[in-house]
Design a protein around this motif. Structure first.
Motif, PDB file in Angstrom:
ATOM      1  N   UNK A   1       0.826  -1.207   0.000  1.00  0.00           N
ATOM      2  CA  UNK A   1       0.000   0.000   0.000  1.00  0.00           C
ATOM      3  C   UNK A   1       0.864   1.263   0.000  1.00  0.00           C
ATOM      4  N   UNK A   2       1.941   1.233   0.812  1.00  0.00           N
ATOM      5  CA  UNK A   2       2.829   2.387   0.854  1.00  0.00           C
ATOM      6  C   UNK A   2       3.471   2.634  -0.506  1.00  0.00           C
ATOM      7  N   UNK A   3       3.872   1.540  -1.169  1.00  0.00           N
ATOM      8  CA  UNK A   3       4.502   1.707  -2.479  1.00  0.00           C
ATOM      9  C   UNK A   3       3.514   2.284  -3.489  1.00  0.00           C
ATOM     10  N   UNK A   4       2.277   1.827  -3.446  1.00  0.00           N
ATOM     11  CA  UNK A   4       1.267   2.356  -4.365  1.00  0.00           C
ATOM     12  C   UNK A   4       1.060   3.854  -4.129  1.00  0.00           C
ATOM     13  N   UNK A   5       0.948   4.251  -2.862  1.00  0.00           N
ATOM     14  CA  UNK A   5       0.772   5.671  -2.551  1.00  0.00           C
ATOM     15  C   UNK A   5       1.997   6.483  -2.981  1.00  0.00           C
ATOM     16  N   UNK A   6       3.179   5.871  -2.822  1.00  0.00           N
ATOM     17  CA  UNK A   6       4.402   6.560  -3.243  1.00  0.00           C
ATOM     18  C   UNK A   6       4.401   6.782  -4.753  1.00  0.00           C
ATOM     19  N   UNK A   7       3.970   5.762  -5.516  1.00  0.00           N
ATOM     20  CA  UNK A   7       3.924   5.905  -6.970  1.00  0.00           C
ATOM     21  C   UNK A   7       2.899   6.949  -7.396  1.00  0.00           C
ATOM     22  N   UNK A   8       1.758   6.986  -6.699  1.00  0.00           N
ATOM     23  CA  UNK A   8       0.760   8.024  -6.987  1.00  0.00           C
ATOM     24  C   UNK A   8       1.340   9.406  -6.703  1.00  0.00           C
ATOM     25  N   UNK A   9       2.080   9.514  -5.605  1.00  0.00           N
ATOM     26  CA  UNK A   9       2.712  10.793  -5.266  1.00  0.00           C
ATOM     27  C   UNK A   9       3.731  11.190  -6.325  1.00  0.00           C
ATOM     28  N   UNK A  10       4.547  10.220  -6.769  1.00  0.00           N
ATOM     29  CA  UNK A  10       5.518  10.500  -7.833  1.00  0.00           C
ATOM     30  C   UNK A  10       4.813  10.995  -9.096  1.00  0.00           C
ATOM     31  N   UNK A  11       3.685  10.368  -9.439  1.00  0.00           N
ATOM     32  CA  UNK A  11       2.950  10.769 -10.637  1.00  0.00           C
ATOM     33  C   UNK A  11       2.435  12.199 -10.504  1.00  0.00           C
ATOM     34  N   UNK A  12       1.903  12.532  -9.324  1.00  0.00           N
ATOM     35  CA  UNK A  12       1.379  13.884  -9.111  1.00  0.00           C
ATOM     36  C   UNK A  12       2.499  14.921  -9.177  1.00  0.00           C
ATOM     37  N   UNK A  13       3.623  14.607  -8.547  1.00  0.00           N
ATOM     38  CA  UNK A  13       4.762  15.533  -8.586  1.00  0.00           C
ATOM     39  C   UNK A  13       5.291  15.657 -10.008  1.00  0.00           C
ATOM     40  N   UNK A  14       5.321  14.544 -10.745  1.00  0.00           N
ATOM     41  CA  UNK A  14       5.771  14.588 -12.133  1.00  0.00           C
ATOM     42  C   UNK A  14       4.882  15.455 -13.001  1.00  0.00           C
ATOM     43  N   UNK A  15       3.559  15.356 -12.783  1.00  0.00           N
ATOM     44  CA  UNK A  15       2.633  16.219 -13.522  1.00  0.00           C
ATOM     45  C   UNK A  15       2.892  17.692 -13.218  1.00  0.00           C
ATOM     46  N   UNK A  16       3.059  18.001 -11.931  1.00  0.00           N
ATOM     47  CA  UNK A  16       3.294  19.392 -11.539  1.00  0.00           C
ATOM     48  C   UNK A  16       4.619  19.907 -12.093  1.00  0.00           C
ATOM     49  N   UNK A  17       5.674  19.086 -11.983  1.00  0.00           N
ATOM     50  CA  UNK A  17       6.980  19.501 -12.498  1.00  0.00           C
ATOM     51  C   UNK A  17       6.947  19.652 -14.016  1.00  0.00           C
ATOM     52  N   UNK A  18       6.238  18.742 -14.688  1.00  0.00           N
ATOM     53  CA  UNK A  18       6.109  18.849 -16.141  1.00  0.00           C
ATOM     54  C   UNK A  18       5.352  20.089 -16.552  1.00  0.00           C
ATOM     55  N   UNK A  19       4.321  20.434 -15.785  1.00  0.00           N
ATOM     56  CA  UNK A  19       3.554  21.651 -16.077  1.00  0.00           C
ATOM     57  C   UNK A  19       4.437  22.889 -15.929  1.00  0.00           C
ATOM     58  N   UNK A  20       5.237  22.934 -14.852  1.00  0.00           N
ATOM     59  CA  UNK A  20       6.146  24.066 -14.658  1.00  0.00           C
ATOM     60  C   UNK A  20       7.211  24.110 -15.753  1.00  0.00           C
ATOM     61  N   UNK A  21       7.760  22.945 -16.094  1.00  0.00           N
ATOM     62  CA  UNK A  21       8.796  22.899 -17.124  1.00  0.00           C
ATOM     63  C   UNK A  21       8.251  23.341 -18.477  1.00  0.00           C
ATOM     64  N   UNK A  22       7.023  22.912 -18.802  1.00  0.00           N
ATOM     65  CA  UNK A  22       6.437  23.325 -20.080  1.00  0.00           C
ATOM     66  C   UNK A  22       6.222  24.832 -20.114  1.00  0.00           C
ATOM     67  N   UNK A  23       5.845  25.413 -18.955  1.00  0.00           N
ATOM     68  CA  UNK A  23       5.704  26.867 -18.902  1.00  0.00           C
ATOM     69  C   UNK A  23       7.013  27.581 -19.176  1.00  0.00           C
ATOM     70  N   UNK A  24       8.118  27.033 -18.651  1.00  0.00           N
ATOM     71  CA  UNK A  24       9.428  27.626 -18.906  1.00  0.00           C
ATOM     72  C   UNK A  24       9.843  27.437 -20.364  1.00  0.00           C
ATOM     73  N   UNK A  25       9.573  26.244 -20.913  1.00  0.00           N
ATOM     74  CA  UNK A  25       9.918  25.982 -22.310  1.00  0.00           C
ATOM     75  C   UNK A  25       9.153  26.897 -23.262  1.00  0.00           C
ATOM     76  N   UNK A  26       7.884  27.167 -22.933  1.00  0.00           N
ATOM     77  CA  UNK A  26       7.001  27.887 -23.854  1.00  0.00           C
ATOM     78  C   UNK A  26       6.876  29.373 -23.538  1.00  0.00           C
ATOM     79  N   UNK A  27       7.658  29.865 -22.572  1.00  0.00           N
ATOM     80  CA  UNK A  27       7.502  31.253 -22.138  1.00  0.00           C
ATOM     81  C   UNK A  27       7.693  32.246 -23.274  1.00  0.00           C
ATOM     82  N   UNK A  28       8.578  31.937 -24.210  1.00  0.00           N
ATOM     83  CA  UNK A  28       8.870  32.877 -25.292  1.00  0.00           C
ATOM     84  C   UNK A  28       8.474  32.314 -26.657  1.00  0.00           C
TER      85      UNK A  28
END
Length: 204
Positions: A1-28
């Motif tokens: 159960x802990x591993x599943x929650x950890x993977x869900x957390x990784x996915x959520x953080x990855x989405x957030x980091x990807x969203x921020x990175x795309x904003x930096x890539x597309x800023x100009x």
């Protein structure tokens, strides 16, 4: 159960980091219609979805032989965020620097005590070297609609020349081309007496 929650957390953080990175890539990114919008969406999709899957995979590999704890998950997530955001941030800073350089190059010259009167070239004009430096030689062309400031007028020499400060620096313009410049009194140095024409040697 802990591993599943950890993977869900990784996915959520990855989405957030990807969203921020795309904003930096597309800023100009240019706004050029449907084609550019498709490209921007593609980058956003790859960054967010790829970030989520990448974080899950990397997080799983980093924790598979370790006990899954909140501290371990946070450390791994932080490292993965840095690995994603640092290149995106570096690209953003590089592009921002380029935009500052472009803005600086496009900025009109400003009047000072040595160059009081603002003009604008109504056609392309050839700039020359100073006649005091020897034979007059062509330097560079002042493009049409570029602003230049008038410095001194050398009326007792041949050819007569006006010292002008343009975007690329100081050049000397021969008398035959003075009429190609139009005066802009509203952009003179404050308190300067306006010129009435580009006949700079009229009183000499």
């Amino acid at each position: 159960m802990k591993r599943f929650l950890a993977l869900v957390f990784f996915a959520a953080v990855g989405l957030a980091a990807g969203w921020l990175a795309s904003g930096l890539f597309l800023a100009f990114s240019p706004r050029c219609g449907y084609e550019c919008e498709n490209r921007a969406f593609g980058i956003f999709f790859l960054a967010t979805v790829g970030g989520a899957f990448g974080f899950v995979l990397a997080g799983h590999l980093a924790t598979r032989k370790r006990r899954v704890t909140a501290g371990t998950v946070l450390v791994v997530s932080t490292v993965l965020c840095l690995l994603m955001l640092l290149p995106a941030g570096g690209l953003y800073v590089w592009k921002l620097h380029g935009h500052y350089d472009e803005a600086e190059a496009a900025r009109p010259v400003k009047p000072n005590l040595a160059f009081l009167h603002m003009t604008i070239a109504t056609r392309a004009v050839r700039g020359y070297t100073d006649s005091d430096s020897g034979p007059v030689e062509p330097m560079r062309t002042i493009p049409q609609w570029q602003r230049c400031l008038i410095g001194t007028a050398q009326c007792k020499k041949q050819p007569r020349q006006a010292q002008m400060l343009c975007k690329d620096g100081v050049v000397y313009v021969n008398e035959a081309d003075w009429r190609a410049f139009s005066l802009i009194p509203s952009e003179n140095l404050p308190g300067t007496i306006a010129l009435h024409s580009m006949n700079l040697c009229a009183s000499q």
